[in-house]
Design a protein around this motif. Sequence first.
Motif, mmCIF file in Angstrom:
data_model
loop_
_atom_site.group_PDB
_atom_site.id
_atom_site.type_symbol
_atom_site.label_atom_id
_atom_site.label_comp_id
_atom_site.label_asym_id
_atom_site.label_seq_id
_atom_site.Cartn_x
_atom_site.Cartn_y
_atom_site.Cartn_z
ATOM 1 N N VAL A 1 0.877 -1.166 0.000
ATOM 2 C CA VAL A 1 0.000 0.000 0.000
ATOM 3 C C VAL A 1 0.912 1.212 0.000
ATOM 4 C CG1 VAL A 1 -1.854 1.217 1.173
ATOM 5 C CG2 VAL A 1 -1.683 -1.280 1.361
ATOM 6 N N ILE A 2 1.085 1.852 -1.171
ATOM 7 C CA ILE A 2 1.897 3.061 -1.215
ATOM 8 C C ILE A 2 1.023 4.242 -0.831
ATOM 9 C CG2 ILE A 2 3.549 2.146 -2.890
ATOM 10 C CD1 ILE A 2 2.112 3.774 -5.048
ATOM 11 N N ASN A 3 1.615 5.207 -0.137
ATOM 12 C CA ASN A 3 0.814 6.312 0.385
ATOM 13 C C ASN A 3 1.684 7.532 0.612
ATOM 14 O OD1 ASN A 3 1.704 6.222 3.438
ATOM 15 N ND2 ASN A 3 1.367 4.110 2.764
ATOM 16 N N ASP A 4 1.048 8.678 0.701
ATOM 17 C CA ASP A 4 1.746 9.937 0.948
ATOM 18 C C ASP A 4 0.699 10.981 1.300
ATOM 19 O OD1 ASP A 4 4.823 10.779 0.229
ATOM 20 O OD2 ASP A 4 3.483 12.507 0.140
ATOM 21 N N ASN A 5 1.131 12.066 1.924
ATOM 22 C CA ASN A 5 0.198 13.160 2.198
ATOM 23 C C ASN A 5 0.175 14.182 1.077
ATOM 24 O OD1 ASN A 5 2.687 14.329 2.564
ATOM 25 N ND2 ASN A 5 2.210 15.274 4.547
ATOM 26 N N ASP A 6 0.981 13.940 0.044
ATOM 27 C CA ASP A 6 1.041 14.812 -1.132
ATOM 28 C C ASP A 6 0.373 14.087 -2.301
ATOM 29 O OD1 ASP A 6 1.735 16.148 -3.481
ATOM 30 O OD2 ASP A 6 3.722 16.709 -2.761
ATOM 31 N N PRO A 7 -0.841 14.481 -2.700
ATOM 32 C CA PRO A 7 -1.571 13.765 -3.751
ATOM 33 C C PRO A 7 -0.809 13.689 -5.075
ATOM 34 C CG PRO A 7 -3.038 15.269 -2.595
ATOM 35 C CD PRO A 7 -1.652 15.579 -2.129
ATOM 36 N N ASP A 8 -0.124 14.765 -5.454
ATOM 37 C CA ASP A 8 0.597 14.761 -6.724
ATOM 38 C C ASP A 8 1.763 13.780 -6.683
ATOM 39 O OD1 ASP A 8 -1.100 16.661 -7.768
ATOM 40 O OD2 ASP A 8 0.172 18.357 -7.188
ATOM 41 N N ARG A 9 2.477 13.792 -5.581
ATOM 42 C CA ARG A 9 3.594 12.857 -5.434
ATOM 43 C C ARG A 9 3.077 11.409 -5.423
ATOM 44 N NH1 ARG A 9 7.895 12.050 -0.680
ATOM 45 N NH2 ARG A 9 9.818 12.112 -1.881
ATOM 46 N N LEU A 10 1.949 11.203 -4.767
ATOM 47 C CA LEU A 10 1.368 9.861 -4.695
ATOM 48 C C LEU A 10 0.944 9.380 -6.072
ATOM 49 C CD1 LEU A 10 0.400 7.464 -3.011
ATOM 50 C CD2 LEU A 10 -1.747 8.700 -2.626
#
Length: 711
Positions: free
Chosen positions: A477-486
């Motif tokens: 499950v890849i994730n990030d708080n930056d939608p563009d980076r995600l």
Amino acid sequence: MLSTNKTRQANEFRHVSYLWDEAKAAQLAGDEVALLIYRSNLLGADLRLTNYGGGNTSCKVMAKDPLTGKDTEVMWIKGSGGDLGTMKRSGLAALYVDRLRSLKNIYRGIEFEDEMVELFNHCIFDLSSKAPSIDTPLHGFLPFAHIDHLHPDAAIAIAAAKDGKKITQELFDGTIGWVEWQRPGFDLGLKMDECLQQNPGIRGIMLGSHGLFTWGDTAYESYINTLEVIEKCADYLEENYGKSRPVFGGAKLQSLDKDARLKQAATLAPVLRGFCSNHTSMIGHFTDDERVLEFINSNDLDRLAPMGTSCPDHFLRTKISPLVLDLKPDEDVTDTAAIQEKLAPAYEAYRAMYAEYYETCKHPNSPAIRDKNPVVILWPGVGMFAFAKDKQTARVAAEFYTNAINVMKGAEAISEYTSLPRQEAFDIEYWLLEEAKLQRMPKPKPLSGKIALITGSAGGIGKAIAKRFVAEGAVVVINDNDPDRLKGADDEFRQQYGRDTHTAATLDVTSAETIRKAFDAAAVAFGGVDIVVNCAGLSISKPIEEHTEKDWDLLYDVLVKGQFLVTQKGVEVMRKQKLGGDVINIASKNGLVSGPNNAGYGSAKAAQLHLSRLNAAELGKDHIRVNVVNPDAVISDSKIWAGAWAEGRAKAYGVTVEELPAYYAKRTLLNEIILPDDIANACFAFVGGLLSKSTGNVLNVDGGVAMAFVR
């Protein structure tokens, strides 16, 4: 009469996809094998025609015999284990037609037909081609230049109907032959040849409970003939849906709304996965497709579900029958202990049923019994779960059962659905040739069957860890708080690894709500989680007089509170599964070493380190291991080092930002620059199997900083 009109339009077909491109086909003119591949890819692109790995196609061409220099007829056919939708030339087997047909002279009868498969190798024309499949004689004994064998829902619905032979005769006015159910193999090829001899001029053959054979003189004629026959079957079914009685006897209950279904699925999936993984760790798949809901909500579910499937391709992937959960759609499934207690008898009953099936049907030389757990699990009002060795296999199993539902729906609309007799089903499932194929499968990778959630995995260390885990067989499950980076990472993973290795979720470790949603996404996509890596972070480097309260709160919220919240939710899921698990916390050398301008970050990292020890002490009883990796100065692809942190550290050490990598390397015992892959390797060391009895440990990956040695 075969259609030869090459001006057909896509809108002439309502139930199948007409994808033929004249311009593209013209580029392949003169290369019949290339046209075979093109046609196969088009047919395999439509799941209404055949599923992943199902069906096969062939063409016969003249070629120079390398031994004699004379022209000889060669059949190119999809090889064993291939997939029509993605097939390339390397996925084809090429055989001498005359040699294949000469095997009739030494055939000793149906009880010896399996020995013929090995003799196919003596018929191979292209020594670099794929191994021939069991369906090779079905194509080879027919005289047509191009042949399609598919498992279309609409055709199998007729083939699996109690009156299927009669319906086929009347619907096609005798232009489609019929061969009763028989396990695929040499003898079925002879039966098909016999059917053709008795019915000259037919355009195809329906195989009882199995599928459809169609053909043509050219690749296009075979393609269009296939579509026309399937379209006619589908039209006939559509005309009869609900005509004599409601579909599946009408609705017994209503589905929850979409959000409620997903919430219920996410809550229960880890419990189901735990039960299904008592033999081998399984990966899950969930679908609430409308076709599935129509079936599982119906009055006929209890009658039809135990019957199992008809088509052998369906059955091989979905097992003898599904497990139907005796749960209301809106039942409270949040009390893990209570729901485990309620479901345990259902699983035990299923395992007992499967064991009885095996003991009743087995032969003296049958392979040992396999995993007794269900593959397909139905929850009325919510949806369907499937569990298998990996995500692709689970997804494909769900697709095949959806096809089986379509078949049951069609057969019930026009007659009465019939499934394979139990002995016939067993003889397919435990066929020695299938067992040999299973034994040739690659050995599982170290993380096969494992699900990992790595925070901050859209870049830097987190992405490197996710990639390493995928390479070792896990789903992530890849994730990030930056939608563009995600989104960029999601696209990268999809392109590099395919659709079945990961899912993506927005996650802010300071937000309990986004943490919950990310773990719910893991449960719906894969069934739960086994490995949690707390990697998300940030750094602030300031002298004490410049350090603000806001800086302090942010560091502790992200690094300490974030680690706590993510671990807390991960442990909740792991406990539902009862499979143990791993938590790895990416701390820092700074948690052990005192340095200037580092009060907030260093103390937060020390808190992370001790929180890890506390969690390890508490979670050992659940067989959940908690370990720490301490990096130092991982500058590559890091958001941390792109901003003020690098400037602060450079200022603290009296060097420029550009000089930092070399500065950090020179102060280590090994004089090495630390890369994200180095941290990923350390994480894999903890979860790869060799350290399964290790918890509460700290592994420094810093090139050797003596001050950071654990004391």
